[in-house]
Design a protein around this motif. Structure first.
Motif, mmCIF file in Angstrom:
data_model
loop_
_atom_site.group_PDB
_atom_site.id
_atom_site.type_symbol
_atom_site.label_atom_id
_atom_site.label_comp_id
_atom_site.label_asym_id
_atom_site.label_seq_id
_atom_site.Cartn_x
_atom_site.Cartn_y
_atom_site.Cartn_z
ATOM 1 N N ARG A 1 0.857 -1.188 0.000
ATOM 2 C CA ARG A 1 0.000 0.000 0.000
ATOM 3 C C ARG A 1 0.896 1.243 0.000
ATOM 4 O O ARG A 1 1.743 1.384 0.872
ATOM 5 C CB ARG A 1 -0.902 0.013 1.225
ATOM 6 N N PRO A 2 0.737 2.141 -0.955
ATOM 7 C CA PRO A 2 1.576 3.351 -0.996
ATOM 8 C C PRO A 2 1.200 4.317 0.125
ATOM 9 O O PRO A 2 0.046 4.366 0.550
ATOM 10 C CB PRO A 2 1.282 3.951 -2.365
ATOM 11 N N VAL A 3 2.191 5.066 0.592
ATOM 12 C CA VAL A 3 1.966 6.083 1.615
ATOM 13 C C VAL A 3 2.196 7.459 0.978
ATOM 14 O O VAL A 3 2.884 7.571 -0.032
ATOM 15 C CB VAL A 3 2.902 5.889 2.833
ATOM 16 N N LEU A 4 1.604 8.473 1.577
ATOM 17 C CA LEU A 4 1.802 9.836 1.072
ATOM 18 C C LEU A 4 3.258 10.231 1.194
ATOM 19 O O LEU A 4 3.861 10.089 2.264
ATOM 20 C CB LEU A 4 0.952 10.835 1.862
ATOM 21 N N ILE B 1 1.869 12.650 -2.733
ATOM 22 C CA ILE B 1 1.222 11.645 -3.562
ATOM 23 C C ILE B 1 1.407 10.287 -2.928
ATOM 24 O O ILE B 1 2.506 9.939 -2.484
ATOM 25 C CB ILE B 1 1.807 11.618 -4.992
ATOM 26 N N ALA B 2 0.346 9.475 -2.915
ATOM 27 C CA ALA B 2 0.428 8.107 -2.433
ATOM 28 C C ALA B 2 0.348 7.197 -3.654
ATOM 29 O O ALA B 2 -0.710 6.696 -4.023
ATOM 30 C CB ALA B 2 -0.706 7.801 -1.453
ATOM 31 N N CYS B 3 1.492 7.034 -4.327
ATOM 32 C CA CYS B 3 1.538 6.226 -5.546
ATOM 33 C C CYS B 3 2.959 5.737 -5.761
ATOM 34 O O CYS B 3 3.912 6.495 -5.602
ATOM 35 C CB CYS B 3 1.084 7.059 -6.743
ATOM 36 N N HIS B 4 3.087 4.467 -6.126
ATOM 37 C CA HIS B 4 4.414 3.896 -6.366
ATOM 38 C C HIS B 4 5.060 4.451 -7.636
ATOM 39 O O HIS B 4 6.267 4.333 -7.813
ATOM 40 C CB HIS B 4 4.338 2.372 -6.448
ATOM 41 N N LEU B 5 4.285 5.049 -8.509
ATOM 42 C CA LEU B 5 4.851 5.602 -9.746
ATOM 43 C C LEU B 5 5.892 6.676 -9.473
ATOM 44 O O LEU B 5 6.836 6.831 -10.233
ATOM 45 C CB LEU B 5 3.751 6.186 -10.636
ATOM 46 N N ILE B 6 5.713 7.435 -8.387
ATOM 47 C CA ILE B 6 6.685 8.504 -8.116
ATOM 48 C C ILE B 6 8.026 7.958 -7.666
ATOM 49 O O ILE B 6 9.029 8.656 -7.723
ATOM 50 C CB ILE B 6 6.144 9.538 -7.106
ATOM 51 N N ASP B 7 8.060 6.688 -7.224
ATOM 52 C CA ASP B 7 9.327 6.050 -6.827
ATOM 53 C C ASP B 7 10.079 5.486 -8.037
ATOM 54 O O ASP B 7 11.249 5.167 -7.934
ATOM 55 C CB ASP B 7 9.068 4.909 -5.849
ATOM 56 N N GLU B 8 9.388 5.328 -9.140
ATOM 57 C CA GLU B 8 9.959 4.701 -10.340
ATOM 58 C C GLU B 8 9.840 5.663 -11.507
ATOM 59 O O GLU B 8 8.867 5.606 -12.267
ATOM 60 C CB GLU B 8 9.204 3.398 -10.658
ATOM 61 N N PRO B 9 10.804 6.565 -11.683
ATOM 62 C CA PRO B 9 10.711 7.562 -12.763
ATOM 63 C C PRO B 9 10.458 6.960 -14.150
ATOM 64 O O PRO B 9 9.776 7.558 -14.970
ATOM 65 C CB PRO B 9 12.061 8.283 -12.706
ATOM 66 N N ALA B 10 10.976 5.786 -14.403
ATOM 67 C CA ALA B 10 10.781 5.175 -15.731
ATOM 68 C C ALA B 10 9.324 4.765 -15.938
ATOM 69 O O ALA B 10 8.861 4.685 -17.060
ATOM 70 C CB ALA B 10 11.669 3.949 -15.884
ATOM 71 N N ARG B 11 8.602 4.537 -14.865
ATOM 72 C CA ARG B 11 7.194 4.145 -14.958
ATOM 73 C C ARG B 11 6.260 5.342 -14.872
ATOM 74 O O ARG B 11 5.099 5.255 -15.229
ATOM 75 C CB ARG B 11 6.828 3.175 -13.829
#
Length: 101
Positions: free
Chosen positions: A76-79, A88-98
């Motif tokens: 579960r993503p956290v803010l 933002i609570a989203c894993h996309l911000i951790d993965e710039p390529a995604r």
């Protein structure tokens, strides 16, 4: 907010000009434009909204998110702060390529 979870916060101007969470993008893309010359591209969300009584594992939005991947199903993503007062609570911000921003 999606199924009781805050997915994105930001100052008003920033949330409307640069939304980062896929749900925020979908919500804003669904609003009609007052400018007839401006064409909007609506993000079409597929699938059913999960029951708030039986939440899916990981990210609650993953069952409808067009960008969901493996990590979304298990964690579960956290803010997280993303600058300019935006969270933002989203894993996309951790993965710039995604990230599709």
């Amino acid at each position: 907010m999606y199924l009781g979870f805050i997915v994105e916060t930001a100052p008003r101007d920033r949330i409307f000009s640069a939304p980062r969470h896929p749900y925020t993008r979908a919500l804003l893309s669904a609003a009609p434009s007052l400018d007839p010359a401006k064409k909007s591209t609506q993000l079409d969300l597929k699938g059913e909204v999960p029951s708030a009584l039986s939440l899916p594992s990981g990210c609650c939005f993953r069952t409808r998110c067009p960008f969901a991947w493996e990590r979304c199903a298990v964690e579960r993503p956290v803010l997280k702060e993303n600058g300019a007062g935006q969270q933002i609570a989203c894993h996309l911000i951790d993965e710039p390529a995604r990230d599709v921003a």
